[in-house]
Motif scaffolding. Structure first.
Motif, mmCIF file in Angstrom:
data_model
loop_
_atom_site.group_PDB
_atom_site.id
_atom_site.type_symbol
_atom_site.label_atom_id
_atom_site.label_comp_id
_atom_site.label_asym_id
_atom_site.label_seq_id
_atom_site.Cartn_x
_atom_site.Cartn_y
_atom_site.Cartn_z
ATOM 1 N N GLU A 140 -8.623 5.195 10.720
ATOM 2 C CA GLU A 140 -8.514 5.136 9.582
ATOM 3 C C GLU A 140 -7.137 4.030 8.699
ATOM 4 O O GLU A 140 -7.888 3.566 7.670
ATOM 5 N N ARG A 141 -6.207 4.388 9.347
ATOM 6 C CA ARG A 141 -5.425 3.874 8.816
ATOM 7 C C ARG A 141 -5.683 1.702 8.852
ATOM 8 O O ARG A 141 -5.254 1.120 8.395
ATOM 9 N N GLY A 142 -6.117 1.583 9.979
ATOM 10 C CA GLY A 142 -6.944 0.226 10.055
ATOM 11 C C GLY A 142 -5.127 -1.121 11.167
ATOM 12 O O GLY A 142 -5.100 -1.695 10.754
ATOM 13 N N ILE A 143 -4.786 0.241 11.472
ATOM 14 C CA ILE A 143 -4.144 -0.837 12.116
ATOM 15 C C ILE A 143 -3.900 -0.872 13.786
ATOM 16 O O ILE A 143 -4.500 0.326 14.371
ATOM 17 N N THR A 144 -2.738 -1.768 14.469
ATOM 18 C CA THR A 144 -3.432 -1.493 16.170
ATOM 19 C C THR A 144 -1.497 -1.942 16.123
ATOM 20 O O THR A 144 -0.851 -1.799 15.151
ATOM 21 N N THR A 177 3.791 -2.847 14.716
ATOM 22 C CA THR A 177 2.445 -2.809 14.039
ATOM 23 C C THR A 177 2.013 -3.661 13.253
ATOM 24 O O THR A 177 2.499 -4.059 12.650
ATOM 25 N N HIS A 178 0.505 -3.545 13.785
ATOM 26 C CA HIS A 178 -0.277 -5.042 13.281
ATOM 27 C C HIS A 178 -1.416 -4.376 12.124
ATOM 28 O O HIS A 178 -1.854 -3.371 12.392
ATOM 29 N N ASP A 179 -1.862 -4.723 10.868
ATOM 30 C CA ASP A 179 -3.605 -4.350 10.215
ATOM 31 C C ASP A 179 -4.502 -4.848 10.910
ATOM 32 O O ASP A 179 -4.220 -6.203 11.692
ATOM 33 N N PHE A 180 -5.056 -4.088 11.637
ATOM 34 C CA PHE A 180 -6.488 -4.816 12.515
ATOM 35 C C PHE A 180 -6.587 -6.340 12.061
ATOM 36 O O PHE A 180 -7.192 -6.446 13.434
ATOM 37 N N SER A 181 -7.664 -5.682 10.838
ATOM 38 C CA SER A 181 -8.052 -6.816 10.795
ATOM 39 C C SER A 181 -7.588 -8.001 10.571
ATOM 40 O O SER A 181 -8.609 -9.288 10.921
ATOM 41 N N THR A 182 -6.741 -8.089 10.218
ATOM 42 C CA THR A 182 -5.363 -9.273 9.869
ATOM 43 C C THR A 182 -4.958 -9.824 10.863
ATOM 44 O O THR A 182 -4.323 -11.022 10.547
ATOM 45 N N ARG A 183 -4.301 -8.997 11.284
ATOM 46 C CA ARG A 183 -3.127 -8.954 11.973
ATOM 47 C C ARG A 183 -1.793 -9.374 11.571
ATOM 48 O O ARG A 183 -1.036 -9.394 12.221
ATOM 49 N N GLU A 184 -1.884 -9.154 10.396
ATOM 50 C CA GLU A 184 -0.413 -8.684 9.074
ATOM 51 C C GLU A 184 0.463 -7.724 9.506
ATOM 52 O O GLU A 184 -0.167 -7.020 10.189
ATOM 53 N N VAL A 185 1.225 -8.548 10.311
ATOM 54 C CA VAL A 185 3.169 -7.227 10.405
ATOM 55 C C VAL A 185 2.624 -6.193 9.653
ATOM 56 O O VAL A 185 2.642 -6.353 8.090
ATOM 57 N N VAL A 186 2.478 -4.777 9.560
ATOM 58 C CA VAL A 186 3.210 -3.977 8.710
ATOM 59 C C VAL A 186 4.439 -3.963 8.587
ATOM 60 O O VAL A 186 5.616 -2.870 8.004
#
Length: 225
Positions: A140-144, A177-186
Motif C-alpha cells: 500500500e505504501r508502494g515501497i521495496t 528502502t525505495h519507491d517501488f515505481s520510481t526507485r527513488e530512495v525513501v
C-alpha cells in the motif's frame, strides 16, 4: 502500479509471522508483542555453539523429494544467511526452510506480486496472517528494498511432535528502502541500526516442509550484539 492485498487473499493464505519489519528500520508492522512461544525457553540447547558459515545461493534440501515453488529475487538485494553446520537432519531442514521463508517474503516485497508468491508454502497459522498484513502495508505504501541484509546467530531446538523453535538475528544496516515505481530512495541505509532478534516456532507440514507458524521479535536486541 501499487497492488494491495485483497481480504480474501489474506484469509486464503492460512499463515505467517513478522519475519521482517517494513523493509528497513522504519519498524512498520512491529507493533504488538506476540505471546511467548512454547518451547522457546532453552531454544538451541540441543545444538552446539554455532559456527557461522555463508551458505550457497538458493540452497535446497538434498533428496527430500519435495516439489518446492521457485523463488526469484532481484540482483540488487543480497540476503546473507550465516547458518551453522548441524548434524541432525531435522535441524538442517529447519534452517533451510526458515531461509526460504524469508526469501518468500522478500520476493513479494521485491516484485509486489501476490498471486505468484510462495509465502503460504513456508508460513502457516498466525504467522501467515501477520505476514500478509505486513506485506499489505508495504504494498500500500508502494515501497521495496535493496542492499544487504544478514541473518545470523541461529539456534535450533527440536521439540516433540515434529515442532521446533528457531532463534536468530537480523542485521539490516545495509538495506535501502525505495519507491517501488520510481526507485527513488525513501530511506538510506542506517549503519547504526541495531539488530532484531527473532524467536519462531516451526511445525512440519504434510509435505515435509518446516513451516513457520508463530513468531515474536525483539527490536534493538542486546542479545544480537
Amino acid at each position: 502500479m501499487k497492488r494491495r492485498l485483497a481480504g480474501s487473499a489474506v484469509a486464503g493464505m492460512v499463515a505467517a509471522s513478522l519475519l521482517l519489519t517494513a523493509c528497513s528500520s522504519d519498524g512498520e508492522g512491529d507493533e504488538g508483542a506476540a505471546a511467548p512461544i512454547e518451547g522457546a525457553d532453552g531454544a538451541g540447547e540441543a545444538t552446539s555453539e554455532p559456527e557461522p558459515e555463508e551458505t550457497a545461493e538458493d540452497p535446497t534440501p538434498e533428496d527430500d523429494d519435495i516439489d518446492r515453488p521457485e523463488i526469484r529475487l532481484p540482483e540488487d538485494l543480497n540476503l546473507i544467511f550465516d547458518k551453522p553446520e548441524v548434524e541432525e537432519a531435522d535441524e538442517a531442514a529447519v534452517l533451510v526452510d526458515a531461509e526460504w521463508q524469508v526469501k518468500s517474503i522478500y520476493e513479494v516485497i521485491s516484485y509486489h506480486d501476490v498471486e505468484g508468491s510462495s509465502v503460504s508454502f513456508y508460513t502457516q497459522g498466525q504467522a501467515l496472517l501477520e505476514n500478509m498484513e505486513m506485506l499489505d502495508r508495504i504494498l500500500e505504501r508502494g515501497i521495496t528494498t535493496s542492499g544487504e541484509i544478514r541473518y545470523y546467530d541461529y539456534e535450533v531446538n527440536i521439540l516433540p511432535g515434529e515442532a521446533a523453535v528457531l532463534t536468530y538475528c537480523r542485521d539490516f544496516t545495509g538495506s535501502v528502502t525505495h519507491d517501488f515505481s520510481t526507485r527513488e530512495v525513501v530511506q538510506e541505509a542506517d549503519p547504526d541500526a541495531l539488530p532484531t532478534r527473532y524467536v519462531a516456532r516451526l511445525e512440519k507440514g504434510d509435505q515435509g516442509v518446516w513451516q513457520t507458524v508463530e513468531e515474536e521479535l525483539e527490536r534493538e536486541s542486546s542479545q544480537c550484539l
